[in-house]
Design a protein around this motif. Structure first.
Motif, short mmCIF file in Angstrom:
data_model
loop_
_atom_site.label_atom_id
_atom_site.label_comp_id
_atom_site.label_asym_id
_atom_site.label_seq_id
_atom_site.Cartn_x
_atom_site.Cartn_y
_atom_site.Cartn_z
N VAL A 280 7.03 3.41 2.53
CA VAL A 280 6.98 4.37 3.78
C VAL A 280 7.89 5.56 3.49
O VAL A 280 8.27 6.43 4.21
CB VAL A 280 7.54 3.87 4.82
CG1 VAL A 280 6.27 2.78 5.46
CG2 VAL A 280 8.81 2.88 5.10
N GLY A 281 8.64 5.61 2.49
CA GLY A 281 9.47 6.65 1.89
C GLY A 281 9.91 6.46 0.39
O GLY A 281 9.68 5.57 -0.26
N ILE A 282 9.83 7.84 -0.16
CA ILE A 282 10.67 8.05 -1.33
C ILE A 282 12.11 8.06 -1.35
O ILE A 282 12.60 9.11 -0.53
CB ILE A 282 9.90 8.91 -2.17
CG1 ILE A 282 8.45 9.19 -2.07
CG2 ILE A 282 10.36 9.22 -3.85
CD1 ILE A 282 7.81 8.16 -3.06
N VAL A 283 12.99 7.31 -2.01
CA VAL A 283 14.40 7.73 -1.95
C VAL A 283 15.03 8.79 -2.82
O VAL A 283 14.37 8.90 -3.74
CB VAL A 283 15.08 6.19 -2.29
CG1 VAL A 283 16.77 6.57 -2.43
CG2 VAL A 283 14.75 5.15 -1.56
N GLU B 182 9.14 5.64 -9.32
CA GLU B 182 9.69 6.20 -8.25
C GLU B 182 10.43 5.06 -7.52
O GLU B 182 9.96 3.90 -7.40
CB GLU B 182 8.95 7.10 -7.26
CG GLU B 182 8.58 8.41 -7.88
CD GLU B 182 7.90 9.31 -6.95
OE1 GLU B 182 8.37 10.37 -6.55
OE2 GLU B 182 6.70 8.92 -6.55
N LEU C 90 11.19 3.08 -0.43
CA LEU C 90 11.54 2.34 0.74
C LEU C 90 10.40 1.36 1.25
O LEU C 90 9.04 2.18 1.32
CB LEU C 90 12.00 3.28 1.90
CG LEU C 90 12.91 2.84 3.02
CD1 LEU C 90 14.14 2.07 2.65
CD2 LEU C 90 13.16 3.86 3.63
N ASN D 168 1.91 4.81 1.49
CA ASN D 168 1.71 5.49 2.58
C ASN D 168 2.35 7.05 2.46
O ASN D 168 2.42 7.79 3.27
CB ASN D 168 2.39 4.82 3.84
CG ASN D 168 2.24 5.41 5.07
OD1 ASN D 168 3.19 6.08 5.87
ND2 ASN D 168 0.85 5.65 5.36
N VAL D 169 2.91 7.22 1.26
CA VAL D 169 3.63 8.57 0.96
C VAL D 169 3.31 9.36 -0.33
O VAL D 169 3.90 10.13 -0.58
CB VAL D 169 5.21 8.22 1.21
CG1 VAL D 169 5.40 7.85 2.66
CG2 VAL D 169 5.62 7.30 0.21
N GLY D 170 2.31 8.70 -1.06
CA GLY D 170 2.27 9.47 -2.15
C GLY D 170 3.12 9.11 -3.43
O GLY D 170 3.47 10.02 -4.24
N ALA D 171 3.42 7.65 -3.35
CA ALA D 171 4.49 7.40 -4.48
C ALA D 171 3.77 7.31 -6.04
O ALA D 171 2.66 7.16 -5.90
CB ALA D 171 5.12 5.99 -3.94
N ILE E 258 1.02 -1.18 0.04
CA ILE E 258 0.03 0.02 -0.15
C ILE E 258 0.98 1.30 -0.10
O ILE E 258 1.96 1.05 0.33
CB ILE E 258 -1.08 -0.07 1.39
CG1 ILE E 258 0.04 0.11 2.49
CG2 ILE E 258 -1.94 -0.89 1.30
CD1 ILE E 258 -0.92 0.76 3.68
#
Lengths: 87, 87, 87, 87, 87
Positions: free
Chosen positions: B78-81, B52, B55, B45-48, B43
């Motif tokens: 949970v993160g965009i690198v 992209e 993480l 969680n960060v608008g990916a 899912i």
């Protein structure tokens, strides 16, 4: 736990807010421990640096054991191995 | 956590009700991180977005860390690198 | 989550009592998602049938997210993928 | 649980404080149990020594079952196998 | 859950006290379910015997679902498969 070498770090500006303040390190499992594990990203819980041989806890242990029970963390560096270069 | 590239999304109209409102993205683990992981659905969680480098947290971390403690979710972006293309 | 095809079902008459009432389906992970996952048995949470392409949650997510917190369940079908045949 | 042989120990002076007091042993899964598992580091819960064949619990079981619910431990030696050399 | 055949048992006299009273069986995952899983040791929750085809739950499900929330158990046999020989 697995034993690996810290080989790099990554930065993520846009991330889940519960991850703010953590350092993300890329750990390469030591070849002497087997060939079935991939590199992984772990938060740093002990002040590890690039090149150090570390102990990594994965799964819920990484959250429960490092004071982040509600953060989306599934891997954490929880020890620096003494004389890691002998492995 | 693993590092991967968002390559596609999937839609599921008939699903567990606790999943409603989530975006399901297909993530391909980066080859430079190893060859033992398969593509997975996480899912967002960060608008990916597609393409992209992200993480991904897996296991209970994906629920506990993303505000979905009671949903059947086992992976979350949970993160965009930053500068993911250098990896 | 993983994406797979429901290929069969199994019946278990003698089982843990907390499993009573569940349907056990065999899911084959789609080859396009990688080659490292084996077939698994998941309970059906959405009314899936043989031949359908489904989303499977594994680990504690399967219990916590499907209303079976105290059952010995480690995998659950939590969605039917729309247009699954395109994958 | 997996069955393996204790082949070595590691020392970590700088570590998460909740790990203090534990012995870290390197366990090599027995080849007769399969080829997909790597060596791992487990805490010792039963007084195991180098060369012994042991039973290892992984995941949250290692914490919950060994009195360390809040420590970053994901593997623990929880039994010594009788006549382990026959395996 | 995975499907496997019970091929042997192991005895551990010196073990974590919360494991006392459990039978430890070695389960070989069925080849028709894939080639990526190794043999594992599971506690017996349903009265399984050598040669039977069983359903095994792994991870926290094995504790939570079998009445052993505080024992170091990560795999449990939770069902006997009817007509298992057809698989």
């Amino acid at each position: 736990m697995l034993v690996g070498k810290v080989i790099d770090s990554i930065v993520s500006t846009r991330k889940n807010e519960r991850l703010v303040g953590n350092k993300f390190l890329i750990v390469e499992p030591l070849p002497c421990m087997g060939e079935n594990r991939d590199r992984l990203v772990a938060i740093d819980n002990v002040g590890a640096g690039i090149g150090e041989i570390v102990l990594v806890a994965v799964g819920s242990a990484a959250r429960a054991g490092c004071g982040h029970p509600d953060a989306p963390i599934d891997a954490a560096i929880v020890g620096i191995v003494d004389n890691g270069e002998r492995l």
